[in-house]
Design a protein around this motif. Structure first.
Motif, PDB file in Angstrom:
ATOM      1  N   UNK A  99     138.770  70.536  34.877  1.00 55.98           N
ATOM      2  CA  UNK A  99     137.676  69.827  34.202  1.00 55.98           C
ATOM      3  C   UNK A  99     136.401  69.976  35.022  1.00 55.98           C
ATOM      4  N   UNK A 100     135.256  69.925  34.319  1.00 58.75           N
ATOM      5  CA  UNK A 100     133.986  69.958  35.032  1.00 58.75           C
ATOM      6  C   UNK A 100     133.801  68.628  35.765  1.00 58.75           C
ATOM      7  N   UNK A 101     132.812  68.604  36.667  1.00 59.41           N
ATOM      8  CA  UNK A 101     132.561  67.374  37.407  1.00 59.41           C
ATOM      9  C   UNK A 101     132.268  66.228  36.440  1.00 59.41           C
ATOM     10  N   UNK A 102     131.477  66.512  35.408  1.00 58.72           N
ATOM     11  CA  UNK A 102     131.146  65.456  34.438  1.00 58.72           C
ATOM     12  C   UNK A 102     132.405  64.952  33.744  1.00 58.72           C
ATOM     13  N   UNK A 103     133.271  65.879  33.338  1.00 68.23           N
ATOM     14  CA  UNK A 103     134.504  65.461  32.647  1.00 68.23           C
ATOM     15  C   UNK A 103     135.402  64.649  33.559  1.00 68.23           C
ATOM     16  N   UNK A 104     135.399  65.015  34.849  1.00 61.23           N
ATOM     17  CA  UNK A 104     136.180  64.251  35.817  1.00 61.23           C
ATOM     18  C   UNK A 104     135.721  62.802  35.857  1.00 61.23           C
ATOM     19  N   UNK A 105     134.398  62.613  35.917  1.00 66.10           N
ATOM     20  CA  UNK A 105     133.865  61.252  36.018  1.00 66.10           C
ATOM     21  C   UNK A 105     134.009  60.531  34.677  1.00 66.10           C
ATOM     22  N   UNK A 106     133.931  61.304  33.576  1.00 65.81           N
ATOM     23  CA  UNK A 106     133.925  60.678  32.245  1.00 65.81           C
ATOM     24  C   UNK A 106     135.308  60.204  31.820  1.00 65.81           C
ATOM     25  N   UNK A 107     136.370  60.832  32.378  1.00 70.23           N
ATOM     26  CA  UNK A 107     137.712  60.503  31.879  1.00 70.23           C
ATOM     27  C   UNK A 107     138.057  59.013  31.960  1.00 70.23           C
ATOM     28  N   UNK A 108     137.834  58.343  33.121  1.00 69.58           N
ATOM     29  CA  UNK A 108     138.136  56.907  33.142  1.00 69.58           C
ATOM     30  C   UNK A 108     137.316  56.134  32.114  1.00 69.58           C
ATOM     31  N   UNK A 143     133.781  75.415  42.155  1.00 73.10           N
ATOM     32  CA  UNK A 143     132.490  76.089  42.296  1.00 73.10           C
ATOM     33  C   UNK A 143     131.525  75.361  43.237  1.00 73.10           C
ATOM     34  N   UNK A 144     131.937  74.193  43.747  1.00 69.70           N
ATOM     35  CA  UNK A 144     131.053  73.466  44.654  1.00 69.70           C
ATOM     36  C   UNK A 144     131.731  73.311  46.014  1.00 69.70           C
ATOM     37  N   UNK A 145     130.940  72.955  47.027  1.00 70.72           N
ATOM     38  CA  UNK A 145     131.477  72.884  48.391  1.00 70.72           C
ATOM     39  C   UNK A 145     132.391  71.670  48.563  1.00 70.72           C
ATOM     40  N   UNK A 146     133.101  71.660  49.689  1.00 72.05           N
ATOM     41  CA  UNK A 146     134.032  70.564  49.965  1.00 72.05           C
ATOM     42  C   UNK A 146     133.346  69.207  49.999  1.00 72.05           C
ATOM     43  N   UNK A 147     132.155  69.162  50.616  1.00 68.22           N
ATOM     44  CA  UNK A 147     131.426  67.905  50.693  1.00 68.22           C
ATOM     45  C   UNK A 147     131.005  67.426  49.312  1.00 68.22           C
ATOM     46  N   UNK A 148     130.622  68.380  48.472  1.00 66.02           N
ATOM     47  CA  UNK A 148     130.230  68.013  47.103  1.00 66.02           C
ATOM     48  C   UNK A 148     131.435  67.552  46.306  1.00 66.02           C
ATOM     49  N   UNK A 149     132.588  68.184  46.544  1.00 59.51           N
ATOM     50  CA  UNK A 149     133.804  67.728  45.854  1.00 59.51           C
ATOM     51  C   UNK A 149     134.115  66.283  46.223  1.00 59.51           C
ATOM     52  N   UNK A 150     133.950  65.975  47.532  1.00 59.68           N
ATOM     53  CA  UNK A 150     134.211  64.605  47.979  1.00 59.68           C
ATOM     54  C   UNK A 150     133.285  63.628  47.269  1.00 59.68           C
ATOM     55  N   UNK A 151     132.003  64.045  47.167  1.00 63.63           N
ATOM     56  CA  UNK A 151     131.043  63.135  46.538  1.00 63.63           C
ATOM     57  C   UNK A 151     131.323  62.985  45.045  1.00 63.63           C
ATOM     58  N   UNK A 152     131.730  64.090  44.403  1.00 66.67           N
ATOM     59  CA  UNK A 152     132.081  63.999  42.979  1.00 66.67           C
ATOM     60  C   UNK A 152     133.302  63.098  42.799  1.00 66.67           C
ATOM     61  N   UNK A 153     134.253  63.204  43.736  1.00 65.38           N
ATOM     62  CA  UNK A 153     135.432  62.340  43.664  1.00 65.38           C
ATOM     63  C   UNK A 153     135.017  60.882  43.841  1.00 65.38           C
ATOM     64  N   UNK A 154     134.001  60.672  44.693  1.00 68.55           N
ATOM     65  CA  UNK A 154     133.482  59.316  44.874  1.00 68.55           C
ATOM     66  C   UNK A 154     132.850  58.827  43.572  1.00 68.55           C
TER      67      UNK A 154
END
Lengths: 260, 379
Positions: A99-108, A143-154
């Motif tokens: 899923x895209x970052x947006x879809x990840x955040x949107x699912x909940x 497609x994004x860096x590890x730090x960005x993945x962490x922030x997207x997960x946040x």
């Protein structure tokens, strides 16, 4: 309501796999709006405590209370209601890779609110903006860096405006600067969302920078051997194990380092 | 505080200075949903106010829902060049608005989802196909070289892995091979019996089942079973090892992944497939015998004798020989898809699916080639 129950309280938690006891008699209370650190060396069971606190493992003994409600004995419905009020940031981010970052955040949001798709997109974009990822909505995690993945997960963890946010090793795998940014972000989110935050970490810099209260787990005795504000622990603790940890091995010499 | 009240707003004008005032009331939470901001847009466009201000005395609980709404208004204000005064908003809301606006979007970051023209897409697909073909040929070349090293005894893999794989491809596959072969034998006997009974030639059911199992069905069915259970497993395992960088770890140790991961799997399949094939032949004939003796009044000695006289060593050898090739094809398809897998959980699933499809297609195509070859050779 007179005395509001604490957002998270853990009583006499004993954890183990089969006959092997990993940790015994862990107890702590997290006050509203504070940042609580669960610290300890590798193998001390920090992450295991977190897994049990969020219901991914069944404790051998003891109970976990969220806002005064016993999570360990709650029914499936009550558990779900509680889980909806907590947000978890996993060690590796655990973003859904398809899923895209947006879809990840949107699912909940899609699962637990009645917002329209347009509103969900707006709220999810807001969360991504809050963690400093504006414009990255349509990127995939790979497609994004590890730090960005962490922030997207946040961003995903705060999607539903949780009362309690739990972080498992938030700075693992991040460079010192990214790690510092994440700490700042955690502080800012605490101040603006008013959330209560529990962080599992062994990053000394983070512990001292953001921790209001803490518990120290020891691998040898398999229990919590100290607790309190990390800064005060560093200044006042007399326990050599705690001091060794908080001074990176150089007892009584803060900031020093030794080999091994 | 009226926490239960629905989120609403009222639009009024601030007397004197020409500002538009928005009075927020009720609980603004995600669970209750958001009111539409359409009216505000309309008001801003119609009145052209000097500024937008907020009144929050009746505002109850709030969360990101309110912040989202305000960001919407903020965007409207920017578009219409109207100032938005945040001062009256709760401190937490102001902080969140500031935090959300803190990092400016990089101009080139956002994805523009543009569909390529049809010709370009066709071209891209053709190039992808060609690149995929090159990768496949390279992989087969690598496997061939590794096989050379294996024969010379210099290939780098652990015999313990090979032993585990042989067990996985052999003994662990027996239950499913048993079930399928007996059923196929029985089905062949049924179908044959119905036709042959009309001519009073029931005894030839034994010939039919025997020849069909030994020449074709035994090796094809085991091949398809192995593609489904083992080929997909290889693809998923190697694909996951790509995701977790285990393959990279091997490469950096100077151990070729083809030697260490691919070769033992293909060898294990090539060794065990003929065994499974013979086993399937025997059980298929057994299934046929069950139908023959149970339904067609044939005795077991009759059936066995007839089968034995129908099967030649050549046809047995042809079936077993094909099974070795099928084993290699299934192994190559599984490992190829695993090595080519992308680095996400979905890609591992795709690799497993693709391994099965590729494996089965290769088996059927190879069987066709064998049929033509055997015909030309008169086998």
């Amino acid at each position: 309501m007179t005395a509001t129950p604490p957002p998270l309280a853990v009583h006499g938690l004993t954890l183990g796999y089969g006959d092997r006891v990993v940790l015994k008699d862990v107890a702590f209370t997290v006050k509203r709006g504070e940042i609580f650190i669960i610290m300890g060396g590798s193998g001390s069971g920090k992450s295991t405590v977190l897994r049990h606190v969020i219901g991914l493992g069944e404790p051998v003994k003891g109970a976990v209370f969220y806002g005064g409600v016993d999570f360990t004995t709650a029914t499936a419905d009550e558990r779900n209601a509680i889980l909806r009020r907590i947000g978890v940031l996993f060690q590796s981010g655990a973003l859904w890779t398809s899923m895209t970052l947006l879809e990840n955040v949107a699912l909940p949001l899609e699962e637990y609110t009645d917002l329209t798709p347009g509103e969900i997109r707006d709220v999810a974009s807001l969360k991504l903006d809050l963690v400093g990822l504006p414009g990255f909505e349509d990127y995939y995690p790979s497609e994004v860096s590890g730090g960005m993945q962490k922030r997207a997960a946040l961003a995903r963890a705060i999607a539903l405006d949780p009362d309690v946010l739990l972080f498992d090793e938030p700075s693992a795998g991040l460079d010192p600067v990214s790690s510092r940014h994440l700490d700042d972000l955690i502080l800012q989110l605490r101040d603006s969302l008013g959330a209560t935050i529990v962080v599992v970490t062994h990053e000394l810099a983070s512990i001292l920078a953001i921790g209001d209260d803490s518990i120290f787990l020891d691998a040898d005795t398999r229990t919590a051997i100290a607790g309190g504000s990390p800064k005060e622990l560093l200044a006042q603790s007399t326990d050599p194990r705690v001091l060794r940890f908080l001074t990176r091995g150089a007892e009584g010499a803060p900031g020093g380092r030794t080999n091994g | 505080m009226e926490l239960t009240e629905q989120a609403t707003f009222a639009v009024g004008s601030d007397a004197g200075n020409g500002a538009l005032s928005i009075r927020l009331s009720g609980a603004w939470t995600l669970r209750r949903g958001l009111p539409s901001a359409e009216r505000i847009e309309h008001e801003i466009a119609a009145r052209r106010p000097s500024a937008v201000v907020f009144e929050v005395h009746e505002l109850g609980a709030w969360d990101s829902a309110l912040v989202t709404f305000l960001r919407h208004i903020e965007a409207l204000c920017t578009r219409h060049h109207v100032a938005m005064h945040r001062e009256a908003l709760p401190a937490g809301v102001q902080r969140l608005l500031a935090l959300a606006g803190a990092v400016r979007e990089q101009p080139s970051v956002r994805r523009v989802s543009s569909r390529m023209p049809r010709v370009a897409r066709l071209g891209t697909a053709a190039l992808d196909l060609a690149a995929n073909g090159v990768r496949t040929v390279t992989f087969i070349g690598d496997v061939t070289l590794a096989t050379g090293r294996f024969v010379r005894g210099t290939a780098r893999f652990r015999f313990r892995d090979l032993a585990v794989l042989v067990q996985e491809c052999g003994a662990r596959a027996l239950p499913i091979v048993t079930l399928i072969s007996v059923l196929v034998g029985m089905i062949l006997a049924f179908v044959g019996a119905v036709q042959l009974e009309r001519f009073g030639a029931q005894i030839y059911v034994a010939d039919l089942v025997g020849v069909a199992m030994v020449r074709e069905m035994g090796c094809i069915m085991t091949g398809i079973i192995m593609a489904g259970r083992t080929g997909s497993g290889f693809a998923a395992q190697i694909g996951t090892m790509q995701v977790t960088q285990e393959v990279d770890a091997l490469t950096t140790l100077g151990i070729p992944a083809v030697d260490f991961l691919v070769l033992p799997r293909i060898v294990a399949l090539c060794v065990m497939m003929p065994v499974l094939c013979v086993y399937a032949d025997v059980l298929g004939i057994g299934g046929g015998a069950m139908v023959g003796t149970g339904m067609l009044d044939l005795t077991l000695p009759q059936y066995v004798h007839e089968t034995a006289s129908a099967i030649t060593f050549t046809s047995l050898a042809a079936g077993v020989g094909k099974s070795v090739v099928f084993g290699a094809l299934v192994g190559i398809a599984g490992c190829l898809r695993g090595m080519q897998a992308g680095r996400s959980s979905a890609a591992v699933g795709d690799a497993a699916t693709s391994a099965v499809v590729t494996g089965i297609v290769l088996i059927i195509a190879a069987d066709g080639v064998f049929a033509v070859l055997f015909n030309m050779l008169g086998i």
